[in-house]
Design an enzyme around this catalytic site. Structure first.
Site, PDB file in Angstrom:
ATOM      1  N   ASN A   6      67.530 -25.089  24.941  1.00 53.73           N
ATOM      2  CA  ASN A   6      66.743 -24.156  25.749  1.00 53.73           C
ATOM      3  C   ASN A   6      67.528 -22.845  25.890  1.00 53.73           C
ATOM      4  O   ASN A   6      68.477 -22.763  26.656  1.00 53.73           O
ATOM      5  CB  ASN A   6      66.494 -24.787  27.136  1.00 53.73           C
ATOM      6  CG  ASN A   6      65.754 -23.843  28.070  1.00 53.73           C
ATOM      7  OD1 ASN A   6      65.194 -22.829  27.635  1.00 53.73           O
ATOM      8  ND2 ASN A   6      65.747 -24.167  29.352  1.00 53.73           N
ATOM      9  N   TRP A   7      67.077 -21.838  25.147  1.00 53.63           N
ATOM     10  CA  TRP A   7      67.803 -20.558  25.154  1.00 53.63           C
ATOM     11  C   TRP A   7      67.470 -19.704  26.382  1.00 53.63           C
ATOM     12  O   TRP A   7      68.092 -18.661  26.590  1.00 53.63           O
ATOM     13  CB  TRP A   7      67.486 -19.773  23.874  1.00 53.63           C
ATOM     14  CG  TRP A   7      68.196 -20.292  22.658  1.00 53.63           C
ATOM     15  CD1 TRP A   7      69.097 -21.324  22.606  1.00 53.63           C
ATOM     16  CD2 TRP A   7      68.073 -19.797  21.307  1.00 53.63           C
ATOM     17  NE1 TRP A   7      69.537 -21.501  21.317  1.00 53.63           N
ATOM     18  CE2 TRP A   7      68.932 -20.582  20.494  1.00 53.63           C
ATOM     19  CE3 TRP A   7      67.317 -18.786  20.712  1.00 53.63           C
ATOM     20  CZ2 TRP A   7      69.047 -20.360  19.121  1.00 53.63           C
ATOM     21  CZ3 TRP A   7      67.449 -18.578  19.342  1.00 53.63           C
ATOM     22  CH2 TRP A   7      68.307 -19.354  18.559  1.00 53.63           C
ATOM     23  N   LYS A   8      66.462 -20.100  27.133  1.00 55.34           N
ATOM     24  CA  LYS A   8      66.040 -19.317  28.314  1.00 55.34           C
ATOM     25  C   LYS A   8      65.828 -17.850  27.921  1.00 55.34           C
ATOM     26  O   LYS A   8      65.347 -17.583  26.831  1.00 55.34           O
ATOM     27  CB  LYS A   8      67.058 -19.465  29.448  1.00 55.34           C
ATOM     28  CG  LYS A   8      67.442 -20.917  29.710  1.00 55.34           C
ATOM     29  CD  LYS A   8      68.242 -21.072  30.958  1.00 55.34           C
ATOM     30  CE  LYS A   8      68.726 -22.514  31.060  1.00 55.34           C
ATOM     31  NZ  LYS A   8      69.231 -22.843  32.366  1.00 55.34           N
ATOM     32  N   HIS A  91      60.280 -26.750  34.189  1.00 57.84           N
ATOM     33  CA  HIS A  91      61.730 -26.511  34.330  1.00 57.84           C
ATOM     34  C   HIS A  91      62.005 -26.051  35.761  1.00 57.84           C
ATOM     35  O   HIS A  91      61.209 -25.313  36.351  1.00 57.84           O
ATOM     36  CB  HIS A  91      62.181 -25.442  33.327  1.00 57.84           C
ATOM     37  CG  HIS A  91      63.668 -25.348  33.233  1.00 57.84           C
ATOM     38  ND1 HIS A  91      64.425 -24.685  34.179  1.00 57.84           N
ATOM     39  CD2 HIS A  91      64.539 -25.855  32.338  1.00 57.84           C
ATOM     40  CE1 HIS A  91      65.696 -24.796  33.849  1.00 57.84           C
ATOM     41  NE2 HIS A  91      65.802 -25.494  32.735  1.00 57.84           N
ATOM     42  N   GLU A  93      63.824 -23.845  36.920  1.00 56.56           N
ATOM     43  CA  GLU A  93      63.820 -22.378  37.126  1.00 56.56           C
ATOM     44  C   GLU A  93      62.386 -21.857  37.292  1.00 56.56           C
ATOM     45  O   GLU A  93      62.142 -20.921  38.051  1.00 56.56           O
ATOM     46  CB  GLU A  93      64.544 -21.690  35.947  1.00 56.56           C
ATOM     47  CG  GLU A  93      66.049 -21.866  36.083  1.00 56.56           C
ATOM     48  CD  GLU A  93      66.820 -21.867  34.768  1.00 56.56           C
ATOM     49  OE1 GLU A  93      66.276 -21.440  33.738  1.00 56.56           O
ATOM     50  OE2 GLU A  93      67.987 -22.316  34.787  1.00 56.56           O
ATOM     51  N   GLU A 159      66.820 -33.491  34.790  1.00 51.90           N
ATOM     52  CA  GLU A 159      67.718 -32.354  34.968  1.00 51.90           C
ATOM     53  C   GLU A 159      67.985 -32.137  36.458  1.00 51.90           C
ATOM     54  O   GLU A 159      67.228 -31.412  37.132  1.00 51.90           O
ATOM     55  CB  GLU A 159      67.062 -31.079  34.415  1.00 51.90           C
ATOM     56  CG  GLU A 159      66.808 -31.107  32.928  1.00 51.90           C
ATOM     57  CD  GLU A 159      66.907 -29.703  32.341  1.00 51.90           C
ATOM     58  OE1 GLU A 159      67.695 -29.535  31.407  1.00 51.90           O
ATOM     59  OE2 GLU A 159      66.244 -28.784  32.824  1.00 51.90           O
ATOM     60  N   GLY A 165      73.711 -25.347  34.768  1.00 51.25           N
ATOM     61  CA  GLY A 165      74.540 -24.146  34.695  1.00 51.25           C
ATOM     62  C   GLY A 165      75.751 -24.150  35.621  1.00 51.25           C
ATOM     63  O   GLY A 165      76.372 -23.112  35.823  1.00 51.25           O
ATOM     64  N   SER A 201      74.336 -28.904  32.271  1.00 53.37           N
ATOM     65  CA  SER A 201      75.745 -28.692  31.913  1.00 53.37           C
ATOM     66  C   SER A 201      76.264 -29.574  30.779  1.00 53.37           C
ATOM     67  O   SER A 201      77.433 -29.946  30.763  1.00 53.37           O
ATOM     68  CB  SER A 201      76.633 -28.853  33.152  1.00 53.37           C
ATOM     69  OG  SER A 201      76.364 -27.800  34.069  1.00 53.37           O
ATOM     70  N   GLY A 222      71.239 -26.060  27.755  1.00 54.12           N
ATOM     71  CA  GLY A 222      71.019 -24.635  28.017  1.00 54.12           C
ATOM     72  C   GLY A 222      72.189 -23.826  27.481  1.00 54.12           C
ATOM     73  O   GLY A 222      72.295 -23.544  26.283  1.00 54.12           O
ATOM     74  N   GLY A 223      73.106 -23.465  28.376  1.00 51.43           N
ATOM     75  CA  GLY A 223      74.230 -22.583  28.048  1.00 51.43           C
ATOM     76  C   GLY A 223      74.957 -22.907  26.751  1.00 51.43           C
ATOM     77  O   GLY A 223      75.224 -22.015  25.943  1.00 51.43           O
TER      78      GLY A 223
HETATM   79  C1  PEP Z   1      68.622 -26.165  31.386  1.00 52.64           C
HETATM   80  O1  PEP Z   1      68.452 -25.179  32.093  1.00 52.64           O
HETATM   81  O2  PEP Z   1      67.669 -26.774  30.882  1.00 52.64           O
HETATM   82  C2  PEP Z   1      69.991 -26.611  31.168  1.00 52.64           C
HETATM   83  C3  PEP Z   1      70.180 -27.842  30.852  1.00 52.64           C
HETATM   84  O3  PEP Z   1      70.967 -25.646  31.361  1.00 52.64           O
HETATM   85  P1  PEP Z   1      72.556 -25.847  31.218  1.00 52.64           P
HETATM   86  O4  PEP Z   1      72.815 -26.717  30.018  1.00 52.64           O
HETATM   87  O5  PEP Z   1      73.089 -24.468  31.025  1.00 52.64           O
HETATM   88  O6  PEP Z   1      73.021 -26.499  32.474  1.00 52.64           O
END
Ligand code: PEP
Length: 246
Positions: A6-8, A91, A93, A159, A165, A201, A222-223
């Site tokens: 997920n590149w957001k 999600h 967010e 999640e 994050g 994370s 994500g990150g």
């Molecule tokens: C996400 O937002 O779906 C996610 C898993 O982010 P991160 O890996 O950066 O915690």
């Protein structure tokens, strides 16, 4: 096994070009599916860069209507049309910043599945619920309210909000308990066996520990998916994990 990136709202055209170049000589496995969820405006661009590669594409959200006067929204039909096979719905967010509630998420998931997209529906508790011991109850409530009756060929992503994050992840026992419960609820209520991804994370350091949990069917990253080296290292860890468990 599924690795979802997920590149957001990250990576511009030039960065996507460089990322895609680095994917070209990588040997993907038929046993581990990779899917990238780029910003909506770059789905088509990324699609053209990775056409020859076994990587799927997904949208980061979609609307519950297939067309109409919904400025700024995206139709599930358009995602499908642009080459997407998957879509992330619910999600945290979107739930927090865009005030999407369980009912709306259910409608979005329903309409995405009708448009022949596979949904990755996100659930997960906040830190207060985790600390009060309410995490499983919270997730159960989310699932019962969010899952449409046509929920097929789709995934749940567990999640925990406090893990996204932050660099913090739940313990092995907590992940196992959440995934088991999610699978059980879905089986009891909808009579479907559902694959559950862990998200929050995930990185190169913790991926092996997470994949060892039998109830984990993949990860939503994500990150760590923004750097091609890390994305491919996570993918490679999944391939090795599968080979070792044969
Ligand atoms: C996400 O937002 O779906 C996610 C898993 O982010 P991160 O890996 O950066 O915690």
């Amino acid at each position: 096994m599924f690795i979802a990136a997920n590149w957001k709202m990250n990576l511009d055209k030039q960065s996507i070009l460089e990322f895609s170049k680095d994917l070209q000589n990588f040997k993907f496995s038929k046993d581990v599916r990779a899917c990238i969820f780029p910003p909506m405006t770059y789905i088509d661009f990324l699609n053209r860069q990775i056409q020859n590669l076994p990587i799927y594409l997904g949208g980061q959200n979609c609307h519950f209507k297939s067309s109409g006067a919904f400025t700024g929204e995206i139709s599930p039909k358009f995602l499908k049309d642009t080459g997407c096979e998957y879509v992330i719905i619910g999600h945290s967010e979107r739930r927090i910043f865009n005030k999407e509630n369980n009912n709306e998420i259910k409608l979005r998931a329903h309409s995405a599945i009708n448009a022949d997209l596979k949904v990755i529906l996100c659930v997960g508790e906040n830190l207060i619920d985790r600390e009060k011991g309410n995490a499983i109850k919270f997730i159960e409530n989310q699932i019962l309210k969010c899952i449409p009756e046509n929920f097929e060929n789709s995934y749940i992503a567990y999640e925990p909000i406090w893990s996204i994050g932050t660099g913090k992840i739940p313990s092995v026992l907590e992940i196992r308990e959440a995934h088991r419960n999610i699978k059980e609820i879905l089986y009891k209520k909808f009579n479907v066996n559902t694959k559950v991804l862990y998200g929050g994370s995930v990185n190169v350091e913790n991926i092996n520990q997470i994949l060892k949990i039998a109830e984990v069917d993949g990860v939503l990253v994500g990150g760590a998916s923004l750097k091609v080296k890390d994305f491919l290292a996570i993918y490679t860890a999944a391939v090795k994990h599968l080979n070792n468990s044969l």
